[in-house]
Motif scaffolding. Structure first.
Motif, PDB file in Angstrom:
ATOM      1  N   THR A 160     -54.488 -49.122  53.350  1.00 31.35           N
ATOM      2  CA  THR A 160     -55.668 -49.774  52.797  1.00 31.35           C
ATOM      3  C   THR A 160     -55.423 -51.268  52.773  1.00 31.35           C
ATOM      4  O   THR A 160     -54.313 -51.732  52.562  1.00 31.35           O
ATOM      5  N   GLY A 161     -56.504 -52.046  52.987  1.00 32.01           N
ATOM      6  CA  GLY A 161     -56.382 -53.497  52.931  1.00 32.01           C
ATOM      7  C   GLY A 161     -56.522 -54.036  51.530  1.00 32.01           C
ATOM      8  O   GLY A 161     -56.379 -55.214  51.293  1.00 32.01           O
ATOM      9  N   LYS A 162     -56.814 -53.157  50.581  1.00 40.16           N
ATOM     10  CA  LYS A 162     -57.045 -53.585  49.202  1.00 40.16           C
ATOM     11  C   LYS A 162     -56.022 -52.923  48.298  1.00 40.16           C
ATOM     12  O   LYS A 162     -56.004 -51.709  48.139  1.00 40.16           O
ATOM     13  N   VAL A 163     -55.145 -53.710  47.719  1.00 43.19           N
ATOM     14  CA  VAL A 163     -54.080 -53.199  46.864  1.00 43.19           C
ATOM     15  C   VAL A 163     -54.520 -53.306  45.415  1.00 43.19           C
ATOM     16  O   VAL A 163     -54.839 -54.400  44.936  1.00 43.19           O
ATOM     17  N   VAL A 164     -54.585 -52.186  44.720  1.00 38.58           N
ATOM     18  CA  VAL A 164     -54.959 -52.180  43.312  1.00 38.58           C
ATOM     19  C   VAL A 164     -53.872 -51.487  42.511  1.00 38.58           C
ATOM     20  O   VAL A 164     -53.193 -50.603  43.004  1.00 38.58           O
ATOM     21  N   GLY A 165     -53.706 -51.895  41.294  1.00 37.70           N
ATOM     22  CA  GLY A 165     -52.684 -51.302  40.442  1.00 37.70           C
ATOM     23  C   GLY A 165     -52.026 -52.366  39.588  1.00 37.70           C
ATOM     24  O   GLY A 165     -52.556 -53.467  39.420  1.00 37.70           O
ATOM     25  N   THR A 166     -50.873 -52.053  39.050  1.00 40.88           N
ATOM     26  CA  THR A 166     -50.161 -52.971  38.169  1.00 40.88           C
ATOM     27  C   THR A 166     -48.758 -53.198  38.701  1.00 40.88           C
ATOM     28  O   THR A 166     -47.977 -52.267  38.829  1.00 40.88           O
ATOM     29  N   PHE A 167     -48.453 -54.436  39.042  1.00 36.06           N
ATOM     30  CA  PHE A 167     -47.113 -54.767  39.507  1.00 36.06           C
ATOM     31  C   PHE A 167     -46.104 -54.458  38.413  1.00 36.06           C
ATOM     32  O   PHE A 167     -46.330 -54.686  37.244  1.00 36.06           O
ATOM     33  N   GLY A 168     -44.972 -53.980  38.834  1.00 34.31           N
ATOM     34  CA  GLY A 168     -43.962 -53.488  37.898  1.00 34.31           C
ATOM     35  C   GLY A 168     -43.937 -51.972  37.930  1.00 34.31           C
ATOM     36  O   GLY A 168     -42.885 -51.365  37.738  1.00 34.31           O
ATOM     37  N   TYR A 169     -45.098 -51.365  38.180  1.00 35.71           N
ATOM     38  CA  TYR A 169     -45.198 -49.914  38.353  1.00 35.71           C
ATOM     39  C   TYR A 169     -45.495 -49.553  39.807  1.00 35.71           C
ATOM     40  O   TYR A 169     -45.492 -48.391  40.169  1.00 35.71           O
ATOM     41  N   MET A 170     -45.776 -50.545  40.617  1.00 38.35           N
ATOM     42  CA  MET A 170     -46.285 -50.312  41.959  1.00 38.35           C
ATOM     43  C   MET A 170     -45.159 -50.063  42.954  1.00 38.35           C
ATOM     44  O   MET A 170     -44.163 -50.779  42.986  1.00 38.35           O
ATOM     45  N   ALA A 171     -45.327 -49.030  43.790  1.00 40.39           N
ATOM     46  CA  ALA A 171     -44.342 -48.703  44.817  1.00 40.39           C
ATOM     47  C   ALA A 171     -44.271 -49.830  45.845  1.00 40.39           C
ATOM     48  O   ALA A 171     -45.286 -50.442  46.183  1.00 40.39           O
ATOM     49  N   PRO A 172     -43.084 -50.116  46.375  1.00 37.48           N
ATOM     50  CA  PRO A 172     -42.939 -51.263  47.289  1.00 37.48           C
ATOM     51  C   PRO A 172     -43.755 -51.127  48.563  1.00 37.48           C
ATOM     52  O   PRO A 172     -44.314 -52.109  49.048  1.00 37.48           O
ATOM     53  N   GLU A 173     -43.847 -49.916  49.136  1.00 35.56           N
ATOM     54  CA  GLU A 173     -44.603 -49.764  50.380  1.00 35.56           C
ATOM     55  C   GLU A 173     -46.090 -50.025  50.165  1.00 35.56           C
ATOM     56  O   GLU A 173     -46.805 -50.441  51.076  1.00 35.56           O
ATOM     57  N   TYR A 174     -46.550 -49.795  48.952  1.00 36.29           N
ATOM     58  CA  TYR A 174     -47.958 -50.040  48.637  1.00 36.29           C
ATOM     59  C   TYR A 174     -48.198 -51.525  48.390  1.00 36.29           C
ATOM     60  O   TYR A 174     -49.161 -52.115  48.898  1.00 36.29           O
ATOM     61  N   ALA A 175     -47.311 -52.147  47.615  1.00 30.85           N
ATOM     62  CA  ALA A 175     -47.470 -53.561  47.291  1.00 30.85           C
ATOM     63  C   ALA A 175     -47.307 -54.455  48.518  1.00 30.85           C
ATOM     64  O   ALA A 175     -48.001 -55.455  48.655  1.00 30.85           O
ATOM     65  N   LEU A 176     -46.410 -54.077  49.408  1.00 29.60           N
ATOM     66  CA  LEU A 176     -46.097 -54.924  50.549  1.00 29.60           C
ATOM     67  C   LEU A 176     -46.962 -54.636  51.768  1.00 29.60           C
ATOM     68  O   LEU A 176     -47.297 -55.543  52.517  1.00 29.60           O
ATOM     69  N   GLU A 177     -47.299 -53.375  51.991  1.00 29.79           N
ATOM     70  CA  GLU A 177     -47.967 -52.989  53.229  1.00 29.79           C
ATOM     71  C   GLU A 177     -49.339 -52.355  53.008  1.00 29.79           C
ATOM     72  O   GLU A 177     -50.055 -52.081  53.974  1.00 29.79           O
ATOM     73  N   GLY A 178     -49.705 -52.087  51.754  1.00 36.61           N
ATOM     74  CA  GLY A 178     -50.975 -51.432  51.498  1.00 36.61           C
ATOM     75  C   GLY A 178     -50.966 -49.956  51.828  1.00 36.61           C
ATOM     76  O   GLY A 178     -52.017 -49.338  51.976  1.00 36.61           O
ATOM     77  N   THR A 179     -49.777 -49.363  51.961  1.00 33.60           N
ATOM     78  CA  THR A 179     -49.649 -47.947  52.283  1.00 33.60           C
ATOM     79  C   THR A 179     -49.370 -47.163  51.008  1.00 33.60           C
ATOM     80  O   THR A 179     -48.430 -47.477  50.283  1.00 33.60           O
ATOM     81  N   PHE A 180     -50.183 -46.156  50.735  1.00 38.64           N
ATOM     82  CA  PHE A 180     -49.968 -45.362  49.532  1.00 38.64           C
ATOM     83  C   PHE A 180     -50.071 -43.878  49.852  1.00 38.64           C
ATOM     84  O   PHE A 180     -50.640 -43.467  50.863  1.00 38.64           O
ATOM     85  N   SER A 181     -49.494 -43.091  48.962  1.00 36.47           N
ATOM     86  CA  SER A 181     -49.487 -41.639  49.101  1.00 36.47           C
ATOM     87  C   SER A 181     -49.198 -41.063  47.716  1.00 36.47           C
ATOM     88  O   SER A 181     -49.105 -41.799  46.733  1.00 36.47           O
ATOM     89  N   VAL A 182     -49.028 -39.747  47.635  1.00 34.18           N
ATOM     90  CA  VAL A 182     -48.647 -39.143  46.356  1.00 34.18           C
ATOM     91  C   VAL A 182     -47.297 -39.679  45.898  1.00 34.18           C
ATOM     92  O   VAL A 182     -47.007 -39.733  44.697  1.00 34.18           O
ATOM     93  N   LYS A 183     -46.467 -40.124  46.850  1.00 31.07           N
ATOM     94  CA  LYS A 183     -45.152 -40.665  46.493  1.00 31.07           C
ATOM     95  C   LYS A 183     -45.274 -42.014  45.784  1.00 31.07           C
ATOM     96  O   LYS A 183     -44.336 -42.446  45.106  1.00 31.07           O
ATOM     97  N   SER A 184     -46.426 -42.678  45.940  1.00 31.74           N
ATOM     98  CA  SER A 184     -46.653 -43.923  45.187  1.00 31.74           C
ATOM     99  C   SER A 184     -46.768 -43.621  43.702  1.00 31.74           C
ATOM    100  O   SER A 184     -46.249 -44.354  42.856  1.00 31.74           O
ATOM    101  N   ASP A 185     -47.470 -42.540  43.367  1.00 34.75           N
ATOM    102  CA  ASP A 185     -47.558 -42.113  41.967  1.00 34.75           C
ATOM    103  C   ASP A 185     -46.201 -41.674  41.439  1.00 34.75           C
ATOM    104  O   ASP A 185     -45.889 -41.873  40.257  1.00 34.75           O
ATOM    105  N   VAL A 186     -45.390 -41.064  42.309  1.00 33.37           N
ATOM    106  CA  VAL A 186     -44.053 -40.634  41.903  1.00 33.37           C
ATOM    107  C   VAL A 186     -43.215 -41.845  41.512  1.00 33.37           C
ATOM    108  O   VAL A 186     -42.481 -41.819  40.515  1.00 33.37           O
ATOM    109  N   PHE A 187     -43.322 -42.920  42.282  1.00 31.66           N
ATOM    110  CA  PHE A 187     -42.597 -44.149  41.950  1.00 31.66           C
ATOM    111  C   PHE A 187     -43.033 -44.667  40.580  1.00 31.66           C
ATOM    112  O   PHE A 187     -42.194 -45.027  39.741  1.00 31.66           O
TER     113      PHE A 187
END
Length: 420
Positions: free
Chosen positions: A259-286
Motif C-alpha cells: 500500500t502507498g498509504k502507511v497508517v498506524g503508530t510508530f513504535g508498534y509498527m512492523a519495519p516492513e510496513y513502515a519502510l516499504e508499505g508492505t503489511f500482512s497478518v505478521k504486521s499485527d504479530v509484530f
C-alpha cells in the motif's frame, strides 16, 4: 467709414490669442488624464474578472464537495439500516448531556469519545467523528461494516450508529476501566495490574487477534494494535477496539499486501510496513510483540524511552535476553508475585514476535498455542530491528538494508503517504 466698420467687425469676430492657448492646454490636460485613468480602469476590470472567476470556481467546488458528502451520508444511512440499529441523534445528545466535557472519555485519531447514559440507565460509549477529519466518512463506514460482522468476547461490541447531517456517531458498549494504557503507564494505577491480570490480558488480546486473522468470516488485519486500543471491562478482561484503520480481506490472499498509504503508530509498527508499505497478518504479530513487552515491563516503547535509556524497549529486552537476565526486564511493581516460568515464556514469545523478518515471526495461532502450552518447544529468536538516534531531534529505525523512518514523538496515530 465703411472700411472702419468692417475692420472692427473682423476684430470682434476673431478669437483672442490668449483664449486659444488656454483651450489647447485644457485639451492636453484632458488627454493626459484619460491616458492615466486607462491603466487604472483596466486593472480594476482585471481584478473584477479574476474575483468573479474565483467565486464561480469556489461555488463549483463547494457544490461538488457537498454532493460527495451527501452521497457518503446516503450510503452510510443505507448501511446502518441494513446492518446495525440506527439511533436517533437527539437521543444521543441527551444521553451525553450535549457532549459535555465532563462526559468526555478521551480522544482518538478521528474524534472524541463520550460516555452516555440512556433513558433506561444503560451506559454507552459514543465515538463522535471529527468534521475536520478528511477521511472521517471512509473510516466510519469501514468500522461499521467491520464490527457489525464481528462477534467475540475479546472484541469491543458495537451497539449501533447515528448519521445526522454532518454528524457521524458510533455507539459502543461502555467499558468502565477504559484502556490498557491508562493502567499500564500510570504509576498510581499500575500496581492494580498484578501478574494474574496481566497474563489474562495477554491471552485475551492473543485470542482476539487470532479471531480477526483466522476465525472470523473475513480475514482482518488491525494495523493499529497498541495499548490505547485495548479496552478493559469491569473484570479487567481485554477487548480490542478501534477498527477504523483495519484492512478487510474477503476471500483474498492477505499474506503480503503493498500500500502507498502507511497508517498506524510508530513504535508498534512492523519495519516492513513502515519502510516499504508492505503489511500482512505478521504486521499485527509484530505489534502484539511490542505490546507484550510493554505489559511485562510496564514501560512504553517510543521516543520517551529512547531519550531516557539510549535505546528502545526492544533493544533493552534483547540485551537482557542475551545476558540471560530476563527477570530484570519485568515491571518492578510485580516484585516476586509473578510466575518466573510464565513470565520467561511470555518474554521469549514477545522476542519471537518482534523479529525483523516477517517470515520468522509466528502466526497468532502459534503464539496462542505457545502461551498456553508449557510443553511446546520454543525456537530461538533473532535480534529485533534496531532503532538509532539520528542527527536531529527525531529518531529513526534501521534494518539490514539501512533504511530509516521518523518516529512519532507523542505516540499518536500517524498517517504517512508514500508514492509507489
Amino acid at each position: 467709414m465703411k472700411f472702419h466698420f468692417h475692420t472692427r467687425r473682423y476684430l470682434m469676430d476673431s478669437p483672442a490669442p490668449h483664449s486659444q492657448d488656454t483651450t489647447d492646454q485644457g485639451n492636453q490636460s484632458n488627454s493626459s488624464s484619460s491616458s492615466a485613468a486607462m491603466p487604472i480602469m483596466v486593472s480594476v476590470l482585471v481584478v473584477v474578472i479574476c474575483c468573479t472567476i474565483f467565486y464561480f470556481i469556489y461555488c463549483w467546488r463547494w457544490r461538488k464537495r457537498n454532493a460527495i458528502r451527501r452521497a457518503q451520508i446516503d450510503n452510510l444511512v443505507t448501511l446502518s439500516k441494513s446492518d446495525l440499529p440506527l439511533m436517533d441523534f437527539n437521543t444521543i445528545v441527551e444521553a451525553t448531556n450535549n457532549f459535555s466535557k465532563s462526559n468526555k472519555l478521551g480522544e482518538g485519531g478521528f474524534g472524541p469519545v463520550y460516555k452516555g447514559v440512556m433513558s433506561g440507565g444503560h451506559e454507552i460509549a459514543v465515538k463522535r467523528l471529527s468534521a475536520r477529519s478528511r477521511q472521517g466518512a471512509v473510516e466510519f463506514r469501514n468500522e461499521v461494516e467491520l464490527i457489525a460482522k464481528l462477534q467475540h468476547r475479546n472484541l469491543v461490541r458495537l451497539l449501533g450508529c447515528c448519521v445526522d447531517m454532518e454528524e457521524k456517531l458510533l455507539i459502543y458498549e461502555y467499558l468502565p476501566n477504559r484502556s490498557l494504557d491508562a493502567f499500564l503507564f500510570d504509576p498510581d494505577r499500575n500496581p492494580q495490574l498484578d501478574w494474574k491480570r496481566r497474563h489474562n490480558i495477554i491471552l485475551g488480546i492473543a485470542r482476539g487477534l487470532l479471531y480477526l486473522h483466522e476465525d472470523s468470516l473475513l480475514k482482518i488485519i488491525h494495523r493499529d494494535m497498541k495499548a490505547s486500543n485495548v479496552l478493559l471491562d469491569n473484570k479487567m478482561n481485554p477487548k480490542i477496539s478501534d477498527f477504523g484503520m483495519a484492512k478487510i480481506f474477503d476471500g483474498e490472499d492477505a499474506s503480503q499486501v503493498n500500500t502507498g498509504k502507511v497508517v498506524g503508530t510508530f513504535g508498534y509498527m512492523a519495519p516492513e510496513y513502515a519502510l516499504e508499505g508492505t503489511f500482512s497478518v505478521k504486521s499485527d504479530v509484530f505489534s502484539f510483540g511490542v505490546l507484550l513487552l510493554e505489559i511485562l515491563s510496564g514501560q512504553r516503547n517510543g521516543n520517551y524511552y529512547v531519550q531516557h535509556h539510549g535505546h528502545t524497549l526492544l533493544q533493552q529486552g534483547w540485551e537482557l535476553w542475551t545476558r540471560d537476565q530476563a527477570s530484570e526486564f519485568m515491571d518492578p511493581t510485580l516484585e516476586n508475585s509473578y510466575s518466573p516460568t510464565e513470565a520467561s515464556r511470555c518474554f521469549h514469545i514477545a522476542l519471537l514476535c518482534v523479529q525483523g523478518n516477517p517470515e520468522e515471526r509466528p502466526t497468532m495461532s502459534k503464539v496462542l498455542l505457545m502461551l498456553i502450552s508449557d510443553q511446546m518447544q520454543l525456537p530461538l529468536p533473532v535480534e529485533p530491528p534496531i532503532y538509532a538516534r539520528s542527527n536531529t531531534a527525531d529518531f529513526s529505525i534501521s534494518t539490514k538494508t539501512g533504511s530509516a523512518y521518523n518516529e512519532s514523538v507523542n505516540e499518536v496515530t500517524i498517517t504517512l503517504v508514500q508514492p509507489r
